[in-house]
Design a protein around this motif. Structure first.
Motif, PDB file in Angstrom:
ATOM      1  N   HIS A  15       6.635   1.449  -1.739  1.00 26.78           N
ATOM      2  CA  HIS A  15       5.686   2.136  -2.622  1.00 26.78           C
ATOM      3  C   HIS A  15       6.402   3.074  -3.594  1.00 26.78           C
ATOM      4  O   HIS A  15       7.099   4.019  -3.199  1.00 26.78           O
ATOM      5  N   ASP A  16       6.237   2.801  -4.891  1.00 22.60           N
ATOM      6  CA  ASP A  16       6.816   3.608  -5.970  1.00 22.60           C
ATOM      7  C   ASP A  16       8.331   3.771  -5.853  1.00 22.60           C
ATOM      8  O   ASP A  16       8.894   4.805  -6.235  1.00 22.60           O
TER       9      ASP A  16
ATOM     10  N   HIS B 130       4.695  -1.015  -7.000  1.00 17.53           N
ATOM     11  CA  HIS B 130       3.573  -0.077  -6.919  1.00 17.53           C
ATOM     12  C   HIS B 130       2.537  -0.568  -5.902  1.00 17.53           C
ATOM     13  O   HIS B 130       2.476  -1.760  -5.567  1.00 17.53           O
ATOM     14  N   ALA B 131       1.717   0.355  -5.445  1.00 17.68           N
ATOM     15  CA  ALA B 131       0.607  -0.006  -4.565  1.00 17.68           C
ATOM     16  C   ALA B 131      -0.300  -0.997  -5.276  1.00 17.68           C
ATOM     17  O   ALA B 131      -0.576  -0.857  -6.468  1.00 17.68           O
TER      18      ALA B 131
ATOM     19  N   ASP C  60       0.850  -1.193   0.000  1.00 18.35           N
ATOM     20  CA  ASP C  60       0.000   0.000   0.000  1.00 18.35           C
ATOM     21  C   ASP C  60       0.884   1.241   0.000  1.00 18.35           C
ATOM     22  O   ASP C  60       2.117   1.147  -0.031  1.00 18.35           O
ATOM     23  N   ASP C  61       0.264   2.417   0.051  1.00 15.61           N
ATOM     24  CA  ASP C  61       1.051   3.641  -0.076  1.00 15.61           C
ATOM     25  C   ASP C  61       1.831   3.983   1.192  1.00 15.61           C
ATOM     26  O   ASP C  61       2.590   4.963   1.214  1.00 15.61           O
ATOM     27  N   GLU C  62       1.667   3.179   2.247  1.00 17.00           N
ATOM     28  CA  GLU C  62       2.451   3.371   3.468  1.00 17.00           C
ATOM     29  C   GLU C  62       3.710   2.506   3.466  1.00 17.00           C
ATOM     30  O   GLU C  62       4.566   2.644   4.337  1.00 17.00           O
TER      31      GLU C  62
END
Length: 448
Positions: free
Chosen positions: A391-392, A427-428, A385-387
């Motif tokens: 992430h990325d 990625h997420a 996830d974005d946490e």
């Protein structure tokens, strides 16, 4: 979170140990000696009492608990413990059962019997055995990302074409990652876990853990042992595990033979397993085994009702010419003994159940979990996830923020395999399969 574990045997103790660092764990057992031993071994509260009794659950602090896990060796006790807990509080319940009739009832009405999650030990054990038969050279197999990814553990035999090569030389498969090498000491136990590099040399006796697509892991299996292929499978014992294994093998196009001594049970099996040849006989009858061409059997699987019988039947079949033996063993302390004296793989139902339940207890962090070498390491699947630290970011960049002992084994994006390399950007929504040494697990889970 407060977690109540009913049962302080091998499964309960394993689960309690895996949860104790992050949660407040209370273990309940009727055996005072087990309770006393657990008090000294783990940082948990251990209570002597009946986990199916209201007063015991209240003493264990059920009102403050979020999860109750019932894992005694008695199915009915586990189910009643869950049902009793549900009458007292809105707690999530997990029950371990062996008899598939309870699993069938629960699956037809989810949440029935007061159980939120039911773990069928015999069915899980059969699945583990069937998976290993699908990969002849493997000592352990687990699936991730809805079956897209496999983790397999292989012991490199003397004479294996891979033994003596470097990882770079052995890595001829695009969709495969060498996650770890378990190096044995003189008594055969794991002495060291090596996170391999390209110039790491593979030696006979090493246990190699690989992660990749089904096709790549299968191809590596044939590279490890090119002559191994299971066509002729003999099951010894028509127990629940034996029956479920035969059923799963039939579904994969394999037509096994199954030996069952009891005439009534043999009749039931013959009627229930249309693609299995059921033989009513004694599996220790030398003349009978020789008449059935035991020397042509690729693998014998012993699923009798006692560890001793499984050991003897497996060794006897191998002595008469069977190529490989897989045995079910209930007593955890026997696993190393079985594999030392000649059984190729010992499968312990309690360990399989503990692994499955541990997966459920880690759902906040991980989608799936496989325990390696008696909890020396784990293979875990995480949805990014974005946490997440990944992430990325590229794998190489994110890995710099993780402790030693972590390997990215595979990535699945929108159902498709993505080859993990240092410059791969995560990625997420990606499902990433990691190999993590246990000493690095808590820090890793907090970041990924």
């Amino acid at each position: 979170m407060r977690v109540i574990v009913v049962g302080a045997g091998e499964v309960g103790s394993s689960i309690a140990e895996s949860l104790a660092d992050e949660h407040e764990v209370v273990v309940v057992d009727v055996d005072g000696d087990r309770v006393e031993a657990l008090t000294y071994e783990l940082d948990v509260l251990a209570i002597e009492g009946d986990g199916a009794a209201i007063e015991t659950l209240e003493e264990a602090g059920l009102a403050a608990a979020e999860l109750l896990i019932a894992v005694t060796d008695d199915d009915e006790t586990n189910i009643v413990s869950c049902g009793t807990a549900k009458t007292l509080d809105d707690v999530t319940t997990i029950a371990r059962v062996r008899n598939t009739k309870y699993l069938d009832t629960w699956e037809n009405a989810e949440g029935a019997l007061g159980v939120d999650v039911m773990v069928g030990t015999n069915l899980l054990t059969a699945r583990k055995i069937a998976s290993m038969i699908g990969l002849p050279a493997a000592r352990d197999v687990d699936s991730f990302a809805d079956g897209t990814i496999q983790m397999a553990e292989f012991e490199l035999a003397t004479g294996s074409p891979v033994a003596g090569q470097t990882v770079a030389e052995a890595d001829r498969f695009d969709d495969l990652t060498f996650a770890a090498i378990l190096c044995p000491d003189d008594d055969g136990t794991c002495d060291e876990i090596v996170v391999p590099r390209g110039d790491t040399r593979l030696s006979a006796g090493d246990e190699v853990i690989v992660i990749g697509t089904d096709e790549a892991v299968t191809a590596f299996s044939h590279a490890v042992a090119p002559d191994d292929d299971y066509h002729d499978v003999l099951l010894v014992g028509g127990s629940s595990v034996g029956y479920q294994t035969a059923r799963l093998l039939e579904g994969r196009g394999i037509r096994p033979k199954l030996i069952e001594r009891d005439p009534e049970r043999a009749q039931f099996l013959a009627e229930s397993l249309p693609k299995t040849t059921v033989l009513q006989a004694d599996a220790t009858d030398r003349d009978f085994l020789e008449s059935e061409n035991i020397d042509a059997v690729d693998v014998v699987v012993t699923t009798l009702e006692s560890d001793e019988a499984n050991l003897l039947a497996g060794l006897f079949a191998k002595r008469l010419g069977a190529d490989r033996a897989i045995a079910v063993v209930e007593e955890g302390s026997y696993v190393d003994l079985f594999e030392t004296v000649g059984i190729d793989v010992a499968v312990q139902p309690r360990e399989v159940a503990a692994e499955e339940i541990t997966r459920f207890t880690r759902e906040e962090h991980a989608e799936n979990v496989a325990i390696i070498e008696s909890d020396r390491a784990e293979v875990i699947e995480v949805e990014i996830d974005d946490e997440s630290v990944f992430h990325d970011r590229t794998i190489q960049s994110a890995a710099a923020d993780l402790p030693d002992g972590v390997v990215v084994g595979a990535i699945v994006r929108d159902g498709e395999f993505v080859r993990p390399r240092g410059d791969t950007v995560v990625h997420a929504g990606d499902h990433v399969v990691f190999f993590v040494e246990t000493t690095a697990l808590d820090e890793t889970l907090a970041k990924i």
